[in-house]
Design a protein around this motif. Structure first.
Motif, PDB file in Angstrom:
ATOM      1  N   ALA A  46      -3.757  18.328  24.480  1.00 24.85           N
ATOM      2  CA  ALA A  46      -3.882  16.901  24.761  1.00 24.85           C
ATOM      3  C   ALA A  46      -2.842  16.488  25.796  1.00 24.85           C
ATOM      4  O   ALA A  46      -1.781  17.105  25.918  1.00 24.85           O
ATOM      5  N   ASP A  47      -3.160  15.462  26.542  1.00 25.30           N
ATOM      6  CA  ASP A  47      -2.246  14.892  27.518  1.00 25.30           C
ATOM      7  C   ASP A  47      -2.387  13.378  27.412  1.00 25.30           C
ATOM      8  O   ASP A  47      -3.451  12.867  27.034  1.00 25.30           O
ATOM      9  N   SER A  48      -1.345  12.662  27.722  1.00 28.15           N
ATOM     10  CA  SER A  48      -1.412  11.202  27.657  1.00 28.15           C
ATOM     11  C   SER A  48      -0.402  10.603  28.614  1.00 28.15           C
ATOM     12  O   SER A  48       0.495  11.281  29.101  1.00 28.15           O
ATOM     13  N   GLY A  49      -0.572   9.343  28.872  1.00 34.27           N
ATOM     14  CA  GLY A  49       0.341   8.631  29.758  1.00 34.27           C
ATOM     15  C   GLY A  49      -0.025   7.174  29.808  1.00 34.27           C
ATOM     16  O   GLY A  49      -0.813   6.673  29.001  1.00 34.27           O
ATOM     17  N   THR A  50       0.538   6.499  30.775  1.00 32.39           N
ATOM     18  CA  THR A  50       0.300   5.077  30.954  1.00 32.39           C
ATOM     19  C   THR A  50      -0.352   4.874  32.313  1.00 32.39           C
ATOM     20  O   THR A  50       0.083   5.454  33.311  1.00 32.39           O
ATOM     21  N   GLY A  58      -0.575  -0.325  32.731  1.00 32.52           N
ATOM     22  CA  GLY A  58       0.270  -0.337  31.537  1.00 32.52           C
ATOM     23  C   GLY A  58      -0.415   0.111  30.264  1.00 32.52           C
ATOM     24  O   GLY A  58       0.240   0.310  29.249  1.00 32.52           O
ATOM     25  N   GLN A  59      -1.732   0.305  30.304  1.00 34.62           N
ATOM     26  CA  GLN A  59      -2.451   0.737  29.103  1.00 34.62           C
ATOM     27  C   GLN A  59      -2.352   2.254  28.947  1.00 34.62           C
ATOM     28  O   GLN A  59      -2.176   2.989  29.916  1.00 34.62           O
ATOM     29  N   LEU A  60      -2.492   2.712  27.709  1.00 37.52           N
ATOM     30  CA  LEU A  60      -2.431   4.128  27.375  1.00 37.52           C
ATOM     31  C   LEU A  60      -3.695   4.851  27.830  1.00 37.52           C
ATOM     32  O   LEU A  60      -4.786   4.301  27.738  1.00 37.52           O
ATOM     33  N   TRP A  61      -3.541   6.075  28.332  1.00 38.88           N
ATOM     34  CA  TRP A  61      -4.676   6.958  28.555  1.00 38.88           C
ATOM     35  C   TRP A  61      -4.421   8.251  27.798  1.00 38.88           C
ATOM     36  O   TRP A  61      -3.281   8.665  27.614  1.00 38.88           O
ATOM     37  N   VAL A  62      -5.499   8.872  27.333  1.00 38.56           N
ATOM     38  CA  VAL A  62      -5.436  10.140  26.605  1.00 38.56           C
ATOM     39  C   VAL A  62      -6.535  11.034  27.151  1.00 38.56           C
ATOM     40  O   VAL A  62      -7.653  10.570  27.382  1.00 38.56           O
ATOM     41  N   ARG A  90     -11.528  18.447  31.832  1.00 34.75           N
ATOM     42  CA  ARG A  90     -10.650  17.417  31.262  1.00 34.75           C
ATOM     43  C   ARG A  90     -11.537  16.283  30.774  1.00 34.75           C
ATOM     44  O   ARG A  90     -12.362  15.782  31.519  1.00 34.75           O
ATOM     45  N   ALA A  91     -11.349  15.914  29.519  1.00 33.99           N
ATOM     46  CA  ALA A  91     -12.111  14.819  28.926  1.00 33.99           C
ATOM     47  C   ALA A  91     -11.171  13.642  28.696  1.00 33.99           C
ATOM     48  O   ALA A  91     -10.285  13.705  27.841  1.00 33.99           O
ATOM     49  N   PHE A  92     -11.345  12.585  29.486  1.00 31.67           N
ATOM     50  CA  PHE A  92     -10.568  11.370  29.265  1.00 31.67           C
ATOM     51  C   PHE A  92     -11.254  10.587  28.153  1.00 31.67           C
ATOM     52  O   PHE A  92     -12.468  10.403  28.175  1.00 31.67           O
ATOM     53  N   LEU A  93     -10.476  10.155  27.176  1.00 27.53           N
ATOM     54  CA  LEU A  93     -11.041   9.496  26.006  1.00 27.53           C
ATOM     55  C   LEU A  93     -11.054   7.988  26.168  1.00 27.53           C
ATOM     56  O   LEU A  93     -10.103   7.397  26.696  1.00 27.53           O
ATOM     57  N   ASP A  94     -12.142   7.382  25.695  1.00 22.80           N
ATOM     58  CA  ASP A  94     -12.217   5.928  25.627  1.00 22.80           C
ATOM     59  C   ASP A  94     -11.475   5.499  24.375  1.00 22.80           C
ATOM     60  O   ASP A  94     -11.729   6.019  23.282  1.00 22.80           O
ATOM     61  N   LEU A  95     -10.566   4.544  24.532  1.00 23.14           N
ATOM     62  CA  LEU A  95      -9.754   4.064  23.416  1.00 23.14           C
ATOM     63  C   LEU A  95     -10.050   2.604  23.132  1.00 23.14           C
ATOM     64  O   LEU A  95     -10.482   1.859  24.021  1.00 23.14           O
ATOM     65  N   THR A  96      -9.790   2.189  21.909  1.00 22.84           N
ATOM     66  CA  THR A  96      -9.887   0.781  21.543  1.00 22.84           C
ATOM     67  C   THR A  96      -8.626   0.072  22.048  1.00 22.84           C
ATOM     68  O   THR A  96      -7.640   0.736  22.392  1.00 22.84           O
ATOM     69  N   PRO A  97      -8.612  -1.259  22.064  1.00 22.91           N
ATOM     70  CA  PRO A  97      -7.394  -1.970  22.474  1.00 22.91           C
ATOM     71  C   PRO A  97      -6.180  -1.626  21.596  1.00 22.91           C
ATOM     72  O   PRO A  97      -5.043  -1.738  22.033  1.00 22.91           O
TER      73      PRO A  97
END
Length: 160
Positions: A46-50, A58-62, A90-97
């Motif tokens: 997994a990878d993540s950032g802003t 400023g929102q999170l990405w995963v 690479r699969a970027f995930l859709d996240l809730t708020p």
């Protein structure tokens, strides 16, 4: 297990070999009627950032980093490619708020494609990304131009 490789010594080590680019993997596998390559899913990370710009600043990405070890048929190996080649999807995930995974309809299409291809997308059955490791899938490869160079990209994931 320790390695004999010492990065500090490597800085001054002179080499005579040139670094050459390998030929791109053809988009069509001649041994498959659908042009797909057989691949084994390796260890997913997994990878993540802003997010640094745009309306979601400023929102999170995963994202999930998915190495796929492709079997290269003999006809394609004749072009100068090895018998196996690892491409990374690479699969970027859709996240809730709130920052959790968004499982509403139409969200996380790449996750759904991998789950469907591995028969792990069943109602009521728990799922974790690590379950995909070791599964065999079929993949379609496309070419994209990046910095004036052809890059392979995984375009489609299908059951093996």
């Amino acid at each position: 297990m320790t390695s004999a490789f010492d990065p500090s010594i490597f800085l001054d080590t002179q080499q005579n070999e040139v670094n050459e680019r390998r030929p791109p993997l053809p988009t069509e596998n001649p041994d498959d009627p659908n042009g797909c390559y057989t691949a084994v899913i390796e260890e997913i990370k997994a990878d993540s950032g802003t997010i640094g710009k745009g309306e979601r600043l400023g929102q999170l990405w995963v994202s999930m980093i998915i190495p796929l070890r492709l079997q290269v048929p003999a006809a394609v190996q004749a072009l100068g490619l090895p018998p196996e080649l690892t491409l990374t999807d690479r699969a970027f995930l859709d996240l809730t708020p709130q920052g959790s995974i968004d499982n509403s309809k139409g969200k996380n299409r790449t996750q759904r494609a991998y789950r469907d291809a591995c028969n792990l997308n069943k109602p009521g059955e728990p799922f974790a990304w690590r379950q995909l490791q070791g599964h065999v899938v079929k993949v379609r490869v496309v070419h994209e131009l990046y910095n004036e160079q052809i890059q392979e990209r995984i375009a489609t994931i299908l059951p093996a």
